[in-house]
Design a protein around this motif. Structure first.
Motif, PDB file in Angstrom:
ATOM      1  N   VAL A 181       8.000  -4.849  -5.967  1.00  0.00           N
ATOM      2  CA  VAL A 181       8.527  -6.199  -5.678  1.00  0.00           C
ATOM      3  C   VAL A 181       9.666  -5.955  -4.555  1.00  0.00           C
ATOM      4  N   PHE A 182      10.444  -4.831  -4.689  1.00  0.00           N
ATOM      5  CA  PHE A 182      11.481  -4.675  -3.827  1.00  0.00           C
ATOM      6  C   PHE A 182      10.831  -4.249  -2.391  1.00  0.00           C
ATOM      7  N   LEU A 213      14.637  -5.843 -13.966  1.00  0.00           N
ATOM      8  CA  LEU A 213      15.519  -5.960 -15.528  1.00  0.00           C
ATOM      9  C   LEU A 213      14.458  -6.172 -16.436  1.00  0.00           C
ATOM     10  N   SER A 214      13.285  -7.140 -16.030  1.00  0.00           N
ATOM     11  CA  SER A 214      12.328  -7.375 -16.917  1.00  0.00           C
ATOM     12  C   SER A 214      11.503  -6.278 -17.647  1.00  0.00           C
ATOM     13  N   ARG A 215      11.343  -4.934 -16.591  1.00  0.00           N
ATOM     14  CA  ARG A 215      10.827  -3.947 -17.148  1.00  0.00           C
ATOM     15  C   ARG A 215      11.604  -3.278 -18.278  1.00  0.00           C
ATOM     16  N   SER A 216      12.869  -3.243 -18.282  1.00  0.00           N
ATOM     17  CA  SER A 216      13.593  -2.902 -19.303  1.00  0.00           C
ATOM     18  C   SER A 216      13.488  -3.818 -20.457  1.00  0.00           C
ATOM     19  N   ALA A 217      13.393  -5.152 -20.431  1.00  0.00           N
ATOM     20  CA  ALA A 217      13.337  -5.989 -21.196  1.00  0.00           C
ATOM     21  C   ALA A 217      12.099  -6.106 -22.084  1.00  0.00           C
ATOM     22  N   VAL A 218      10.855  -5.767 -21.357  1.00  0.00           N
ATOM     23  CA  VAL A 218       9.744  -5.241 -22.322  1.00  0.00           C
ATOM     24  C   VAL A 218       9.700  -3.863 -22.651  1.00  0.00           C
ATOM     25  N   GLY A 219      10.726  -3.043 -22.403  1.00  0.00           N
ATOM     26  CA  GLY A 219      10.433  -1.887 -23.177  1.00  0.00           C
ATOM     27  C   GLY A 219       9.981  -0.884 -22.510  1.00  0.00           C
ATOM     28  N   ALA A 220       9.643  -1.204 -21.122  1.00  0.00           N
ATOM     29  CA  ALA A 220       8.665  -0.233 -20.446  1.00  0.00           C
ATOM     30  C   ALA A 220       9.365   0.730 -19.451  1.00  0.00           C
ATOM     31  N   HIS A 221      10.839   0.641 -19.219  1.00  0.00           N
ATOM     32  CA  HIS A 221      11.463   1.596 -18.262  1.00  0.00           C
ATOM     33  C   HIS A 221      12.860   1.653 -18.329  1.00  0.00           C
ATOM     34  N   TRP A 222      13.452   2.804 -18.295  1.00  0.00           N
ATOM     35  CA  TRP A 222      14.981   2.987 -18.203  1.00  0.00           C
ATOM     36  C   TRP A 222      15.711   2.275 -17.217  1.00  0.00           C
ATOM     37  N   LEU A 223      16.957   1.965 -17.207  1.00  0.00           N
ATOM     38  CA  LEU A 223      17.509   1.474 -16.010  1.00  0.00           C
ATOM     39  C   LEU A 223      17.412   2.378 -14.612  1.00  0.00           C
ATOM     40  N   THR A 224      17.446   3.724 -14.888  1.00  0.00           N
ATOM     41  CA  THR A 224      17.400   4.664 -13.829  1.00  0.00           C
ATOM     42  C   THR A 224      16.056   4.601 -13.037  1.00  0.00           C
ATOM     43  N   ASP A 225      14.945   4.067 -13.916  1.00  0.00           N
ATOM     44  CA  ASP A 225      13.686   3.898 -13.357  1.00  0.00           C
ATOM     45  C   ASP A 225      13.774   2.759 -12.202  1.00  0.00           C
ATOM     46  N   VAL A 226      14.455   1.668 -12.798  1.00  0.00           N
ATOM     47  CA  VAL A 226      14.418   0.559 -12.101  1.00  0.00           C
ATOM     48  C   VAL A 226      15.203   0.633 -10.815  1.00  0.00           C
ATOM     49  N   LEU A 227      16.198   1.334 -10.992  1.00  0.00           N
ATOM     50  CA  LEU A 227      17.412   1.476  -9.784  1.00  0.00           C
ATOM     51  C   LEU A 227      16.482   2.460  -8.776  1.00  0.00           C
ATOM     52  N   GLY A 228      15.625   3.436  -9.170  1.00  0.00           N
ATOM     53  CA  GLY A 228      15.163   4.272  -8.377  1.00  0.00           C
ATOM     54  C   GLY A 228      13.924   3.315  -7.745  1.00  0.00           C
ATOM     55  N   GLY A 229      13.072   2.639  -8.321  1.00  0.00           N
ATOM     56  CA  GLY A 229      12.202   1.732  -7.672  1.00  0.00           C
ATOM     57  C   GLY A 229      13.010   0.810  -6.686  1.00  0.00           C
ATOM     58  N   ALA A 230      13.946   0.269  -6.959  1.00  0.00           N
ATOM     59  CA  ALA A 230      14.452  -0.495  -5.930  1.00  0.00           C
ATOM     60  C   ALA A 230      15.057   0.329  -4.564  1.00  0.00           C
ATOM     61  N   GLY A 234      11.573   1.117  -3.189  1.00  0.00           N
ATOM     62  CA  GLY A 234      11.180   0.107  -2.485  1.00  0.00           C
ATOM     63  C   GLY A 234      11.527  -0.366  -1.226  1.00  0.00           C
ATOM     64  N   ILE A 235      12.744  -0.428  -1.129  1.00  0.00           N
ATOM     65  CA  ILE A 235      13.372  -0.952   0.009  1.00  0.00           C
ATOM     66  C   ILE A 235      12.871  -0.211   1.130  1.00  0.00           C
ATOM     67  N   TRP A 236      12.860   1.268   1.095  1.00  0.00           N
ATOM     68  CA  TRP A 236      12.446   2.068   2.073  1.00  0.00           C
ATOM     69  C   TRP A 236      10.961   1.738   2.556  1.00  0.00           C
ATOM     70  N   ALA A 284       0.772  -1.305  -0.014  1.00  0.00           N
ATOM     71  CA  ALA A 284      -0.039   0.037  -0.246  1.00  0.00           C
ATOM     72  C   ALA A 284       0.973   1.356  -0.055  1.00  0.00           C
ATOM     73  N   ILE A 285       1.839   1.202   0.710  1.00  0.00           N
ATOM     74  CA  ILE A 285       3.038   2.418   1.016  1.00  0.00           C
ATOM     75  C   ILE A 285       3.560   2.513  -0.487  1.00  0.00           C
ATOM     76  N   ALA A 286       4.003   1.496  -0.944  1.00  0.00           N
ATOM     77  CA  ALA A 286       4.693   1.436  -2.303  1.00  0.00           C
ATOM     78  C   ALA A 286       3.662   1.904  -3.485  1.00  0.00           C
ATOM     79  N   ALA A 287       2.433   1.828  -3.474  1.00  0.00           N
ATOM     80  CA  ALA A 287       1.460   2.248  -4.327  1.00  0.00           C
ATOM     81  C   ALA A 287       1.181   3.639  -4.334  1.00  0.00           C
ATOM     82  N   ILE A 288       1.053   4.046  -3.069  1.00  0.00           N
ATOM     83  CA  ILE A 288       1.116   5.668  -2.894  1.00  0.00           C
ATOM     84  C   ILE A 288       2.271   6.486  -3.333  1.00  0.00           C
ATOM     85  N   SER A 289       3.553   5.789  -3.011  1.00  0.00           N
ATOM     86  CA  SER A 289       4.934   6.351  -3.202  1.00  0.00           C
ATOM     87  C   SER A 289       4.991   6.378  -4.755  1.00  0.00           C
TER      88      SER A 289
END
Length: 263
Positions: free
Chosen positions: A131-132, A162-179, A182-184, A84-89
């Protein structure tokens, strides 16, 4: 709850992927890093990356982890809070940064894409953040002596990213930011779940009933929506079966299980 405490240094771990994301973005490696990952990941079938993406879908994760309602309700609670916190964030951060996705910058056909083209609200990757968050929540709501067993969850989370870049939806920066974010989110969710009284986590308690109701909603969502990609339909049907089977045992527990300590 001291055996489930979160070490102080853990709160600084997310700064690493966020710093790397900054270096890639401001160092102008945004396109090159994405194109490398997007091209390299084509070595595996589309189904692999589509199914990994499913593990970053909130409804998908909830359904797949639903058996924890009976096995380890505190872990599932941590996942729910962090989700829930992740969705809002994710919604707030996407609106704040408002950055274009690869399809909004790169020429059509210059990279591999699975599914429809997405153009806006790139940062951070919501799937990666989710997921993180769940992996982190599960990890930090578990006793310290057992946390090592859950480390593979972070590897799975990385593959989902990585799958988000594999399917062409996100930059690597988006993935790192999500990680990072997400951990927080996961740590905050774990902190909340770790405060729940043990007596309130049993299958006959109101909190469990609310989660069970959420399971019914999850089945409806899986029946009426396509979770990201049509390649994920088999996983959606599996998710429905998992939730339905768990609910059968949950209902049975209302009549046959004697109250005891919740796990």
């Amino acid at each position: 709850m001291s055996n489930k405490a979160i070490p102080t240094f853990a709160w600084f771990i997310p700064l690493a992927p966020l710093a790397l994301a900054s270096l890639i973005y401001f160092g102008e490696f945004q396109s090159s890093s994405f194109l490398f990952i997007n091209g390299f990941t084509q070595l595996l079938p589309d189904t692999v990356w589509a199914w990994l993406t499913f593990f970053g879908n909130g409804w998908g994760l909830f359904a797949l982890s639903f058996p924890l309602l009976l096995i380890a309700p505190r872990l599932l609670s941590a996942g729910i809070f962090s989700g829930a916190i992740a969705a809002i964030s994710s919604a707030l951060l996407k609106r704040a940064f408002d950055l274009p996705r690869p399809a909004g910058v790169l020429t059509d056909g210059s990279f591999y894409r699975i599914g429809e083209a997405l153009f806006y609200k790139a940062f951070p990757s919501g799937h990666t953040l989710t997921v993180f968050a769940i992996a982190s929540a599960f990890y930090f709501s578990t006793e310290k002596s057992k946390r090592t067993l859950l480390l593979p969850l972070f590897l799975l989370a990385l593959l989902v990213g990585l799958s988000r870049s594999a399917v062409g939806a996100h930059w690597l920066t988006d993935v790192l930011g999500g990680a990072g974010f997400g951990i927080w989110c996961g740590m905050i969710g774990a902190l909340i779940a770790n405060q729940l009284p043990e007596a309130q986590l049993g299958p006959r308690k109101i909190w469990a009933h609310l989660i069970a109701l959420g399971g019914v909603v999850a089945m409806y969502a899986h029946l009426t929506q396509v979770m990201d990609l049509e390649l994920n339909l088999p996983l959606q049907y599996l998710s429905i079966a998992i939730v339905a089977t768990t609910l059968v045992f949950y209902i049975k527990a209302q009549f046959t299980q004697t109250p005891g300590k919740a796990q």
